[in-house]
Design an enzyme around this catalytic site. Sequence first.
Site, PDB file in Angstrom:
ATOM      1  N   CYS A 160       6.182  -5.728  -1.277  1.00 49.84           N
ATOM      2  CA  CYS A 160       6.993  -5.516  -0.068  1.00 49.84           C
ATOM      3  C   CYS A 160       7.077  -6.762   0.811  1.00 49.84           C
ATOM      4  O   CYS A 160       7.897  -6.827   1.716  1.00 49.84           O
ATOM      5  CB  CYS A 160       6.421  -4.364   0.745  1.00 49.84           C
ATOM      6  SG  CYS A 160       6.056  -2.926  -0.253  1.00 49.84           S
ATOM      7  N   HIS A 300       6.036  -4.353  10.310  1.00 52.79           N
ATOM      8  CA  HIS A 300       6.433  -3.884   8.982  1.00 52.79           C
ATOM      9  C   HIS A 300       6.884  -2.424   9.079  1.00 52.79           C
ATOM     10  O   HIS A 300       7.898  -2.059   8.517  1.00 52.79           O
ATOM     11  CB  HIS A 300       5.254  -4.038   8.025  1.00 52.79           C
ATOM     12  CG  HIS A 300       5.635  -3.850   6.593  1.00 52.79           C
ATOM     13  ND1 HIS A 300       6.478  -4.709   5.933  1.00 52.79           N
ATOM     14  CD2 HIS A 300       5.292  -2.892   5.685  1.00 52.79           C
ATOM     15  CE1 HIS A 300       6.634  -4.302   4.680  1.00 52.79           C
ATOM     16  NE2 HIS A 300       5.935  -3.203   4.508  1.00 52.79           N
ATOM     17  N   GLU A 311      -1.518  -0.963  10.360  1.00 55.35           N
ATOM     18  CA  GLU A 311      -0.825  -2.062  11.037  1.00 55.35           C
ATOM     19  C   GLU A 311      -1.112  -2.028  12.537  1.00 55.35           C
ATOM     20  O   GLU A 311      -1.337  -3.071  13.175  1.00 55.35           O
ATOM     21  CB  GLU A 311       0.689  -1.969  10.781  1.00 55.35           C
ATOM     22  CG  GLU A 311       1.438  -3.184  11.323  1.00 55.35           C
ATOM     23  CD  GLU A 311       2.896  -3.237  10.899  1.00 55.35           C
ATOM     24  OE1 GLU A 311       3.453  -2.185  10.531  1.00 55.35           O
ATOM     25  OE2 GLU A 311       3.477  -4.341  10.955  1.00 55.35           O
ATOM     26  N   LYS A 329      12.807  -0.627   9.989  1.00 54.14           N
ATOM     27  CA  LYS A 329      12.981   0.306   8.867  1.00 54.14           C
ATOM     28  C   LYS A 329      13.463   1.684   9.322  1.00 54.14           C
ATOM     29  O   LYS A 329      13.951   2.457   8.504  1.00 54.14           O
ATOM     30  CB  LYS A 329      11.680   0.414   8.066  1.00 54.14           C
ATOM     31  CG  LYS A 329      11.375  -0.867   7.268  1.00 54.14           C
ATOM     32  CD  LYS A 329      10.146  -0.720   6.385  1.00 54.14           C
ATOM     33  CE  LYS A 329       9.876  -1.993   5.578  1.00 54.14           C
ATOM     34  NZ  LYS A 329       9.389  -3.128   6.393  1.00 54.14           N
ATOM     35  N   HIS A 334      13.468   1.033   3.618  1.00 54.59           N
ATOM     36  CA  HIS A 334      12.586   0.016   3.052  1.00 54.59           C
ATOM     37  C   HIS A 334      13.279  -0.658   1.869  1.00 54.59           C
ATOM     38  O   HIS A 334      13.361  -0.091   0.786  1.00 54.59           O
ATOM     39  CB  HIS A 334      11.280   0.667   2.612  1.00 54.59           C
ATOM     40  CG  HIS A 334      10.170  -0.307   2.363  1.00 54.59           C
ATOM     41  ND1 HIS A 334      10.369  -1.665   2.254  1.00 54.59           N
ATOM     42  CD2 HIS A 334       8.826  -0.114   2.220  1.00 54.59           C
ATOM     43  CE1 HIS A 334       9.207  -2.264   2.049  1.00 54.59           C
ATOM     44  NE2 HIS A 334       8.255  -1.347   2.027  1.00 54.59           N
ATOM     45  N   PHE A 393       1.943  -3.461  -1.046  1.00 51.36           N
ATOM     46  CA  PHE A 393       1.039  -3.004  -2.097  1.00 51.36           C
ATOM     47  C   PHE A 393       0.357  -4.222  -2.726  1.00 51.36           C
ATOM     48  O   PHE A 393       0.935  -5.304  -2.793  1.00 51.36           O
ATOM     49  CB  PHE A 393       1.828  -2.264  -3.189  1.00 51.36           C
ATOM     50  CG  PHE A 393       2.360  -0.919  -2.767  1.00 51.36           C
ATOM     51  CD1 PHE A 393       1.914  -0.283  -1.620  1.00 51.36           C
ATOM     52  CD2 PHE A 393       3.309  -0.274  -3.552  1.00 51.36           C
ATOM     53  CE1 PHE A 393       2.405   0.957  -1.255  1.00 51.36           C
ATOM     54  CE2 PHE A 393       3.810   0.981  -3.194  1.00 51.36           C
ATOM     55  CZ  PHE A 393       3.364   1.593  -2.045  1.00 51.36           C
TER      56      PHE A 393
END
Lengths: 405, 92
Positions: A160, A300, A311, A329, A334, A393
């Site tokens: 990502c 993010h 986060e 997002k 995403h 990830f």
Amino acid sequence: MSSSVAVTGLGVVAPGGIGVKEAWERLLSGVPTAARDPELEGMPVDFSCRIEDEAIAARLGRGLRWRTDRFIQFALVAAREAVADAALHPEEWDGERVGVVIGVGGSAMAHPGEYTKLAEGRFGAMTPSLVARSQPGMAAGEVSIDLGARGPILTTSTNCTSGASGIAMAKLLLDSGACDVVVVGGAESARNAWGSAAFWRMGALSTRGDDPAAASRPFDADRDGFVLSEGAGVLVLEREEHARARHARVYALLAGQALAGDAHHCVAPEPEGAGAARALRAAIADAGLSPAEIDHVNAHGTSTTLNDLAEHLALRAVFGTPPPVTANKGVFGHAIAGGSAMEAVFSVLSLHQQVIPPTANLVRQDPEIDLDVVAGGPRRAVLRSVVSNSVGFGGHNVALVFTAP
Amino acid sequence: MTDQPLVARLEALLRDHFEIAPEALRPDATFRELEIDSLAMAEILAILEDEDGITLPPTLPGLGGDTTMADGLRIIAEAAAQTRGETAGAAR
């Protein structure tokens, strides 16, 4: 501390907005782009944030679609826009001093028909374009061909964060003197059947099928996963002297970057956000700043339970009381590599226009998340420095620091 | 004998699949001018195999970048007709 590089051009291909102007207006409107996706009909998750085929075909021009997958098409359209926006002319530039870095998270996922032919042993019926159209490195390759950029060309693939890590690597290329200009970003199309089934099966996607527009809701108490999307963001970065010498318009400076690994779990973030915090601190130090000098964080914010909590903890750890935060997002879903690159573009636009876009679908903020999340409408603010934060990830963490020129 | 429907189909592939501008599709245009390179030529053969069940060898004599569209499509159509004839003969 490293020297800054100039951001002189921007390009975006996003759901609901092809081109920087349209995409930015959509983001400021706070209206989500998630909707039922005809290509996903009958699947457990049948909605996504989708770019219309006709819209991208019209921008791409003739003769490329038969041998390029969507992520390559998005990269080409966004790169052309960014280069034109920078008032650079490929027919005039010294192509050997121009690099291309395009991040791509994953690819070769959109070809169930080709895999069926493989399984059936119909090898001669397989398209010979399969390699050229699907390998991650082809996005940077096709952009290099399209623009005549013959400097270093590179693909970053860090899940990502692939777009953000590409921007970080582009700065290193410029810092090293390997080139004068880098056309850099990320591109992805993850909203195909493979992506929808695979991310759903691992429990990462929102299943709010009765109300797709409300599904991507970063930092909201009722969030239940992310919404797959697609698109690209591209920036033109230049050594500052190079930009000044040609009297280029400078949107912002990329003043600092850092990457850090969680070394924790394959797909779950380190629960305290320790890796993200290390990337944030290192990027801010690389910019020669202290956390107190950061005016805004473009988060993010995937809208998954674990990610948004981790986060939040990372931001609390680095900033104490963090500056205003937004998560793009909510509007765009995403787009994996495309997402982190677009978010860098939007961070630059926030600096340039002194406005923070709203986080869509933030109705009831998670009581465990103690952040000033901008919602409801755009917020005007005096911004001198903005951080774009990305996590992925594999424990990938990337932070970019942009400052006003 | 040339298979006229197949020539028409190949022309349609050049126009619709490869998105070559209709005004560029002149009989005397070479494959090089049409940007039909070896990868694109392999794509044409794969489409014929996938959608028409016609299996052709990967290279056909007389077919290259300097071949004109008219000659090239005739060569492919003739090879396809021959393959079909052999298949039909074998079936009999």
